[in-house]
Design a protein around this motif. Sequence first.
Motif, PDB file in Angstrom:
ATOM      1  N   ALA A 131      10.788 -61.085  24.725  1.00 58.89           N
ATOM      2  CA  ALA A 131      12.135 -61.422  24.336  1.00 58.89           C
ATOM      3  C   ALA A 131      12.605 -62.913  24.577  1.00 58.89           C
ATOM      4  CB  ALA A 131      13.125 -60.275  24.943  1.00 58.89           C
ATOM      5  N   PHE A 132      12.255 -63.464  25.682  1.00 62.39           N
ATOM      6  CA  PHE A 132      12.509 -64.702  25.989  1.00 62.39           C
ATOM      7  C   PHE A 132      11.901 -65.800  25.233  1.00 62.39           C
ATOM      8  CE2 PHE A 132      12.319 -68.962  28.124  1.00 62.39           C
ATOM      9  CZ  PHE A 132      13.480 -68.909  28.794  1.00 62.39           C
ATOM     10  N   PHE A 133      10.591 -65.754  24.987  1.00 64.06           N
ATOM     11  CA  PHE A 133      10.145 -66.734  24.128  1.00 64.06           C
ATOM     12  C   PHE A 133      10.146 -66.268  22.739  1.00 64.06           C
ATOM     13  CE2 PHE A 133       7.727 -67.391  28.250  1.00 64.06           C
ATOM     14  CZ  PHE A 133       7.672 -68.836  28.148  1.00 64.06           C
ATOM     15  N   GLY A 134      10.139 -65.024  22.185  1.00 61.29           N
ATOM     16  CA  GLY A 134      10.480 -64.887  20.772  1.00 61.29           C
ATOM     17  C   GLY A 134      11.875 -65.450  20.328  1.00 61.29           C
ATOM     18  N   ALA A 135      12.716 -65.723  21.506  1.00 58.20           N
ATOM     19  CA  ALA A 135      13.942 -66.355  20.890  1.00 58.20           C
ATOM     20  C   ALA A 135      14.070 -67.853  20.910  1.00 58.20           C
ATOM     21  CB  ALA A 135      15.232 -65.549  21.815  1.00 58.20           C
ATOM     22  N   ALA A 136      13.414 -68.116  21.852  1.00 60.83           N
ATOM     23  CA  ALA A 136      13.256 -69.693  22.382  1.00 60.83           C
ATOM     24  C   ALA A 136      12.508 -70.564  21.508  1.00 60.83           C
ATOM     25  CB  ALA A 136      12.952 -70.041  23.885  1.00 60.83           C
ATOM     26  N   ALA A 194       9.483 -67.737   7.651  1.00 56.00           N
ATOM     27  CA  ALA A 194       9.866 -68.014   8.882  1.00 56.00           C
ATOM     28  C   ALA A 194      10.292 -66.642   9.648  1.00 56.00           C
ATOM     29  CB  ALA A 194      10.669 -69.309   9.175  1.00 56.00           C
ATOM     30  N   LEU A 195      11.511 -66.123   8.771  1.00 52.53           N
ATOM     31  CA  LEU A 195      12.031 -64.889   9.197  1.00 52.53           C
ATOM     32  C   LEU A 195      11.063 -63.714   9.490  1.00 52.53           C
ATOM     33  CD1 LEU A 195      14.712 -63.393  10.145  1.00 52.53           C
ATOM     34  CD2 LEU A 195      15.135 -62.927   7.814  1.00 52.53           C
ATOM     35  N   GLY A 196      10.354 -63.650   8.470  1.00 57.33           N
ATOM     36  CA  GLY A 196       9.161 -62.438   8.569  1.00 57.33           C
ATOM     37  C   GLY A 196       8.159 -62.832   9.690  1.00 57.33           C
ATOM     38  N   ALA A 197       7.822 -64.238   9.990  1.00 64.86           N
ATOM     39  CA  ALA A 197       6.765 -64.243  11.021  1.00 64.86           C
ATOM     40  C   ALA A 197       7.501 -64.112  12.253  1.00 64.86           C
ATOM     41  CB  ALA A 197       6.493 -65.922  11.031  1.00 64.86           C
ATOM     42  N   THR A 251       6.231 -61.123  14.478  1.00 61.37           N
ATOM     43  CA  THR A 251       5.615 -61.482  15.995  1.00 61.37           C
ATOM     44  C   THR A 251       6.299 -60.626  17.042  1.00 61.37           C
ATOM     45  OG1 THR A 251       5.520 -63.805  15.584  1.00 61.37           O
ATOM     46  CG2 THR A 251       5.220 -63.303  17.677  1.00 61.37           C
ATOM     47  N   THR A 252       7.399 -60.254  16.972  1.00 66.55           N
ATOM     48  CA  THR A 252       8.127 -59.534  17.727  1.00 66.55           C
ATOM     49  C   THR A 252       7.476 -57.950  17.808  1.00 66.55           C
ATOM     50  OG1 THR A 252      10.154 -60.744  17.778  1.00 66.55           O
ATOM     51  CG2 THR A 252      10.184 -58.380  18.619  1.00 66.55           C
ATOM     52  N   MET A 253       7.389 -57.700  16.512  1.00 66.56           N
ATOM     53  CA  MET A 253       6.502 -56.254  16.346  1.00 66.56           C
ATOM     54  C   MET A 253       5.149 -56.205  16.937  1.00 66.56           C
ATOM     55  SD  MET A 253       6.764 -53.212  15.014  1.00 66.56           S
ATOM     56  CE  MET A 253       8.130 -53.176  13.710  1.00 66.56           C
ATOM     57  N   GLY A 254       4.446 -57.187  16.475  1.00 60.68           N
ATOM     58  CA  GLY A 254       3.254 -57.363  17.295  1.00 60.68           C
ATOM     59  C   GLY A 254       2.986 -57.341  18.697  1.00 60.68           C
ATOM     60  N   GLN A 255       3.933 -57.967  19.457  1.00 57.42           N
ATOM     61  CA  GLN A 255       4.138 -57.956  20.737  1.00 57.42           C
ATOM     62  C   GLN A 255       4.460 -56.621  21.395  1.00 57.42           C
ATOM     63  OE1 GLN A 255       6.763 -61.227  21.269  1.00 57.42           O
ATOM     64  NE2 GLN A 255       5.259 -62.338  22.132  1.00 57.42           N
ATOM     65  N   ALA A 256       5.326 -55.829  20.627  1.00 58.41           N
ATOM     66  CA  ALA A 256       5.785 -54.542  20.957  1.00 58.41           C
ATOM     67  C   ALA A 256       4.441 -53.601  20.939  1.00 58.41           C
ATOM     68  CB  ALA A 256       6.943 -54.180  20.088  1.00 58.41           C
ATOM     69  N   ILE A 257       3.715 -53.763  20.050  1.00 58.95           N
ATOM     70  CA  ILE A 257       2.765 -52.862  19.621  1.00 58.95           C
ATOM     71  C   ILE A 257       1.759 -52.984  20.780  1.00 58.95           C
ATOM     72  CG2 ILE A 257       0.719 -52.094  18.167  1.00 58.95           C
ATOM     73  CD1 ILE A 257       2.751 -52.672  15.806  1.00 58.95           C
ATOM     74  N   LEU A 258       1.517 -54.266  21.231  1.00 52.38           N
ATOM     75  CA  LEU A 258       0.637 -54.714  22.152  1.00 52.38           C
ATOM     76  C   LEU A 258       0.963 -54.126  23.386  1.00 52.38           C
ATOM     77  CD1 LEU A 258      -2.172 -56.155  22.908  1.00 52.38           C
ATOM     78  CD2 LEU A 258      -0.594 -58.310  23.338  1.00 52.38           C
ATOM     79  N   TYR A 259       2.162 -54.338  23.909  1.00 54.75           N
ATOM     80  CA  TYR A 259       2.781 -53.703  25.180  1.00 54.75           C
ATOM     81  C   TYR A 259       2.539 -52.125  25.280  1.00 54.75           C
ATOM     82  CZ  TYR A 259       4.421 -58.157  27.145  1.00 54.75           C
ATOM     83  OH  TYR A 259       4.435 -59.376  27.833  1.00 54.75           O
ATOM     84  N   ALA A 260       2.841 -51.729  24.172  1.00 58.70           N
ATOM     85  CA  ALA A 260       2.840 -50.176  23.937  1.00 58.70           C
ATOM     86  C   ALA A 260       1.355 -49.508  24.286  1.00 58.70           C
ATOM     87  CB  ALA A 260       3.405 -49.511  22.655  1.00 58.70           C
ATOM     88  N   LEU A 272      19.449 -59.872  18.573  1.00 62.79           N
ATOM     89  CA  LEU A 272      19.656 -58.438  18.470  1.00 62.79           C
ATOM     90  C   LEU A 272      18.467 -57.492  17.645  1.00 62.79           C
ATOM     91  CD1 LEU A 272      21.526 -56.322  19.397  1.00 62.79           C
ATOM     92  CD2 LEU A 272      22.759 -56.722  17.394  1.00 62.79           C
ATOM     93  N   ILE A 273      18.317 -57.970  16.302  1.00 64.54           N
ATOM     94  CA  ILE A 273      17.445 -57.411  15.556  1.00 64.54           C
ATOM     95  C   ILE A 273      16.012 -57.367  16.327  1.00 64.54           C
ATOM     96  CG2 ILE A 273      15.966 -57.214  13.348  1.00 64.54           C
ATOM     97  CD1 ILE A 273      18.610 -58.458  11.948  1.00 64.54           C
ATOM     98  N   GLN A 274      15.639 -58.304  16.934  1.00 61.26           N
ATOM     99  CA  GLN A 274      14.412 -58.890  17.436  1.00 61.26           C
ATOM    100  C   GLN A 274      14.357 -57.692  18.666  1.00 61.26           C
ATOM    101  OE1 GLN A 274      14.136 -63.156  17.724  1.00 61.26           O
ATOM    102  NE2 GLN A 274      12.160 -62.534  17.728  1.00 61.26           N
ATOM    103  N   ASN A 275      15.361 -57.460  19.445  1.00 55.41           N
ATOM    104  CA  ASN A 275      15.231 -56.751  20.590  1.00 55.41           C
ATOM    105  C   ASN A 275      15.509 -55.461  20.448  1.00 55.41           C
ATOM    106  OD1 ASN A 275      15.450 -58.507  23.584  1.00 55.41           O
ATOM    107  ND2 ASN A 275      16.432 -59.518  21.804  1.00 55.41           N
ATOM    108  N   CYS A 276      16.130 -54.927  19.387  1.00 52.27           N
ATOM    109  CA  CYS A 276      16.089 -53.858  18.811  1.00 52.27           C
ATOM    110  C   CYS A 276      14.538 -53.138  18.409  1.00 52.27           C
ATOM    111  CB  CYS A 276      16.899 -53.437  17.597  1.00 52.27           C
ATOM    112  SG  CYS A 276      18.517 -53.537  18.160  1.00 52.27           S
ATOM    113  N   ILE A 277      13.973 -54.206  17.516  1.00 57.89           N
ATOM    114  CA  ILE A 277      12.570 -53.772  17.138  1.00 57.89           C
ATOM    115  C   ILE A 277      11.686 -53.660  18.434  1.00 57.89           C
ATOM    116  CG2 ILE A 277      10.634 -54.603  15.947  1.00 57.89           C
ATOM    117  CD1 ILE A 277      12.495 -56.074  14.117  1.00 57.89           C
ATOM    118  N   LEU A 278      11.872 -54.519  19.326  1.00 59.28           N
ATOM    119  CA  LEU A 278      10.828 -54.398  20.593  1.00 59.28           C
ATOM    120  C   LEU A 278      10.954 -53.421  21.354  1.00 59.28           C
ATOM    121  CD1 LEU A 278       9.099 -56.180  22.431  1.00 59.28           C
ATOM    122  CD2 LEU A 278      11.002 -57.008  23.652  1.00 59.28           C
TER     123      LEU A 278
END
Length: 308
Positions: free
Chosen positions: A212-217, A149-152, A156-165, A258-264
């Motif tokens: 960031a919103f849905f990644g946490a919710a 679950a933590l890896g997913a 997911t955050t990493m994948g979204q960040a790459i997509l936006y980039a 916080l870790i998620q947003n740093c990755i993003l």
Amino acid sequence: LDSFAACQLVKLLKQLAGSGRLVCSTIHQPSSEVFEMFDRVMCLRQGSMLYQGANITLLRSLAGRGFECPAGYNAADWLLYLAQTQDDLAPIDDLAGAEGAPWQRNTSGPSPTGERRVVPTEVPRASFCTQVQYLTRRECTSVLRDKAALGARLGTTMGQAILYALIFPSIAKSPAELERMATEAGPFAAQKVISDSFRNEFGALVGLCIAAFFGAAQPMLLSFPLERPVFLREYAANMYSVVAYFLSKTLVEMIVTLIQNCILYLVTYWVLELRANFFELVLCSWMLAISASSMALWLGCVVSSATS
């Protein structure tokens, strides 16, 4: 559990009891081998105590009441059989000794020193700080153990960040670039070029905030509904307060978000060439993520079950 698995489990519990820990277990129709491992037995019938005492004296206690166990019969099965068939069977005394078990002794009378001892009506809670400390440690352990679950979540955050980039490379323009673009567009189209640039940059920031919103919710929506039975049982046992429980979950969630947003923003900040301060962006996005996870946790408390 099958008979072998139950036996192995009870052996582990027996080892824990031998190391000085108090182990209480509820078991239904144990095999003879499993039943022999228990030191003390408590049998309930219709909400009342039928037998409470040492396991080794159970059969002697039953025989003393005229219910001798047949040869080759499981002692636990014989006790349960009597509990279900003998309606007028009175509570059976333990023949191990008159004093009984430590929890059977009357501690409300005077002690040997003459001081009166009072049995507490309930087990007192630990201090609030102790509750938060152990609940937070347990929540951290639970998050780290669920590696999938933590890896997913982080993946997911990493994948979204790459997509936006990939979608918004170099979307933000510096003042010098805006001035150059306005000059090239001419006096009539300069305003439109600048407004389009701001609109594109704003859209990219909104997309990052949504991520960031849905990644946490989303991970928090089912968190409490799945833990509700454990929470209700432990809260009914007066182990901790509601505030301590939800505070510990919030503290752990703050670290994860916080870790998620740093990755993003580590992936997107320099690719999008955002002009705002990096740490300010992470802080604002982190606050948004905490609000989202708190809202999702509240929604999870409102529903009656995870399926609803």
